[in-house]
Design a protein around this motif. Structure first.
Motif, PDB file in Angstrom:
ATOM      1  N   ARG A   1      34.364  35.955  30.670  1.00 27.07           N
ATOM      2  CA  ARG A   1      35.272  35.726  31.789  1.00 27.07           C
ATOM      3  C   ARG A   1      36.486  34.962  31.280  1.00 27.07           C
ATOM      4  O   ARG A   1      36.340  33.944  30.589  1.00 27.07           O
ATOM      5  N   GLN A   2      37.678  35.454  31.613  1.00 27.90           N
ATOM      6  CA  GLN A   2      38.919  34.830  31.176  1.00 27.90           C
ATOM      7  C   GLN A   2      39.839  34.580  32.365  1.00 27.90           C
ATOM      8  O   GLN A   2      40.063  35.477  33.180  1.00 27.90           O
ATOM      9  N   SER A   3      40.365  33.377  32.451  1.00 20.40           N
ATOM     10  CA  SER A   3      41.325  33.056  33.504  1.00 20.40           C
ATOM     11  C   SER A   3      42.689  33.627  33.139  1.00 20.40           C
ATOM     12  O   SER A   3      43.079  33.620  31.974  1.00 20.40           O
ATOM     13  N   TYR A   4      43.404  34.090  34.150  1.00 23.09           N
ATOM     14  CA  TYR A   4      44.733  34.641  33.908  1.00 23.09           C
ATOM     15  C   TYR A   4      45.785  33.540  33.835  1.00 23.09           C
ATOM     16  O   TYR A   4      46.653  33.544  32.967  1.00 23.09           O
ATOM     17  N   HIS A   5      45.694  32.548  34.713  1.00 22.55           N
ATOM     18  CA  HIS A   5      46.729  31.527  34.814  1.00 22.55           C
ATOM     19  C   HIS A   5      46.431  30.286  33.970  1.00 22.55           C
ATOM     20  O   HIS A   5      47.345  29.660  33.444  1.00 22.55           O
TER      21      HIS A   5
END
Length: 483
Positions: free
Chosen positions: A231-235
């Motif tokens: 899982r990777q955050s965009y912001h």
């Protein structure tokens, strides 16, 4: 002469059907190679997998019914001008990106037409506004979550089988082949998430292969490795690695975590979900955190959200803001409304609309999601949203009545692909909100439910498709109904 299953036929593709099938309209005489002399209309439909309008193809018949047939493309004789070269080397084998060989402009055009056809023809609905589809800004590397599977049975392509190369047949880490649940296609790259995600995927494979770690078998229900979820955050650029296993192994997980963080310092947390479930679902019965907090954080609009390993969070972060903004615009909130948010998950929609309304009551079946939602409200200093655990697959109305909640002016509903349970539809009708904003990832079940609302006195005002999943045939759709 009679057409039969397995026959190869030549077809001109005229239209595009939902779920990635081209449509050819012919007479049975044409299928048999007989010249039509009686002027009969072309009314026999063939749904052709792997084809687009403008193609002329040879296809193998796989199903023959009285009024239609299904076929699989075996050869493209003349290609549609809308075809493009697929980016991924696994295209056609992996089931993820079935439209990768179609220009993105055409992908969105066909998705718009498919939604319209479902509402007009399948639903029999009319006299409503169809707004233009909202395309995705990013057509690759847009996913914030990828779920890979381990398997003790590796899928081998025809090309691999034809070579004399030796492959590790009892260990695979990658993606499932469509309709084949016990084998996994071993992949070393995917263009839906970041290049860093691909590196972590390959590191993980090499690490556990080197240690001869066992893989969970869906047949014998033995073995250790089940899933790798990234899982990777965009912001915020947070990054979670979640390894799903069948049991605990502290020594191995500590070694894996240390090596992983040393190789990829961008990782902010590592989680081990332990699942005793017999089904192949990448959700553990409990989890252990080996590095970091066990959470990542991301933003939609002005709001920050905590995401745990098993939280639902829209997988296309940038596009989620367009989706939620569309729902907000459809609701036309004045600031004094009571809003019910059904299937509220981690509270993303409820929090996103909270500044435009008096009070939001958000209902969710999964307790861990409710706990995430409560945290997310505190993170954003939101005080006018109350999160409530209720079984939306039975009936949520008794819970609302027990809590003596005021009746809603507006309801926002965002169910899973299967749509709403009849009991939940009945509860909504009984509550009689003046507006319903229905967000769906499956227009077919959405239309089914909207027809029930229509029978109860609601009118469909407008819809708007939102493309959350480029390269696939999946489409989100927002609908507004008024009492």
């Amino acid at each position: 002469m009679k057409i039969k299953k397995g026959d190869i036929v030549q077809l001109q593709i005229e239209k595009y059907a939902f779920e990635g099938k081209g449509i050819a309209k012919v007479s049975k005489n044409e299928l048999l190679g007989i010249n039509d002399t009686d002027g009969a209309e072309k009314n026999y439909v063939v749904f052709v997998h792997g084809s687009y309008p403008g193609d002329v193809v040879k296809a193998r018949l796989t199903k023959i019914k009285k009024s239609y047939a299904e076929a699989i493309t075996t050869e493209i004789i003349s290609a549609s001008p809308d075809r493009v070269k697929a980016k991924c080397k696994y295209f056609g084998v992996c089931g993820g990106c079935k439209q990768q060989d179609l220009s993105y402009q055409k992908q969105t055009e066909y998705k718009q037409l498919q939604v319209e056809e479902i509402f007009y023809k399948l639903g029999g609905l009319s006299n409503f506004i169809v707004e233009k589809i909202l395309p995705s800004d990013d057509v690759y590397f847009y996913r914030n979550k990828m779920e890979f599977s381990f398997s003790d049975k590796r899928w081998l392509t025809k090309k691999e089988i034809a070579t004399e190369d030796k492959f590790q047949k009892n260990f695979a880490l990658g993606l499932h082949i469509p309709k084949i649940f016990d084998k996994v296609h071993d992949v070393d790259e995917c263009f839906l998430q970041s290049e860093l995600s691909n590196s972590i995927l390959n590191f993980t494979r090499k690490f556990f292969l080197h240690r001869n770690t066992s893989v969970y078998s869906t047949k014998t229900h033995t073995g250790y490795l089940r899933n790798l979820v990234i899982r990777q955050s965009y912001h915020t650029k947070d990054l979670m690695v979640n390894l799903v296993t069948s049991e605990e192994n502290d020594e191995l997980l500590k070694e894996y975590s240390e090596n992983l963080v040393n190789s990829y310092p961008a990782i902010t947390t590592i989680v081990n979900n332990i699942s005793k479930k017999l089904s192949a679902v990448a959700v553990g019965d409990y989890e252990k955190v080996y590095f970091g907090s066990g959470y990542i954080f991301d933003k939609i609009g002005d709001y920050t959200f905590r995401i745990s390993a098993n939280s639902f969070f829209q997988t296309n972060t940038k596009q989620a803001e367009k989706l939620y903004q569309t729902a907000l615009e459809f609701a036309e909130l004045k600031g004094d409304e009571i809003v019910y948010d059904l299937y509220s998950g981690a509270g993303t929609i409820a929090i996103y609309i909270s500044g435009k309304t008096k009070q939001v009551f958000a209902f969710e079946s999964v307790q861990s999601a409710v706990e995430d939602a409560i945290v997310n409200a505190k993170l954003n200093n939101i005080s006018n949203v109350k999160f409530i655990t209720a079984d939306l697959y039975k009936s949520f109305l008794p819970v609302a009545q027990k809590n003596k909640l005021p009746y809603p002016d507006v309801m926002i509903i965002d169910p899973p692909r299967s749509g709403m349970h009849n009991n939940t539809v009945d509860d909504v009708i009984q509550l009689s909100p003046r507006k319903i904003v229905y967000v769906s990832c499956n227009p077919t079940t959405q239309v089914r439910d909207i027809k029930m609302f229509s029978d109860a006195g609601y009118k469909l005002i407008k819809i708007r498709p939102v493309d959350m999943f480029p390269q696939t045939y999946h489409i989100e759709n927002v609908a507004l109904l008024i009492k």
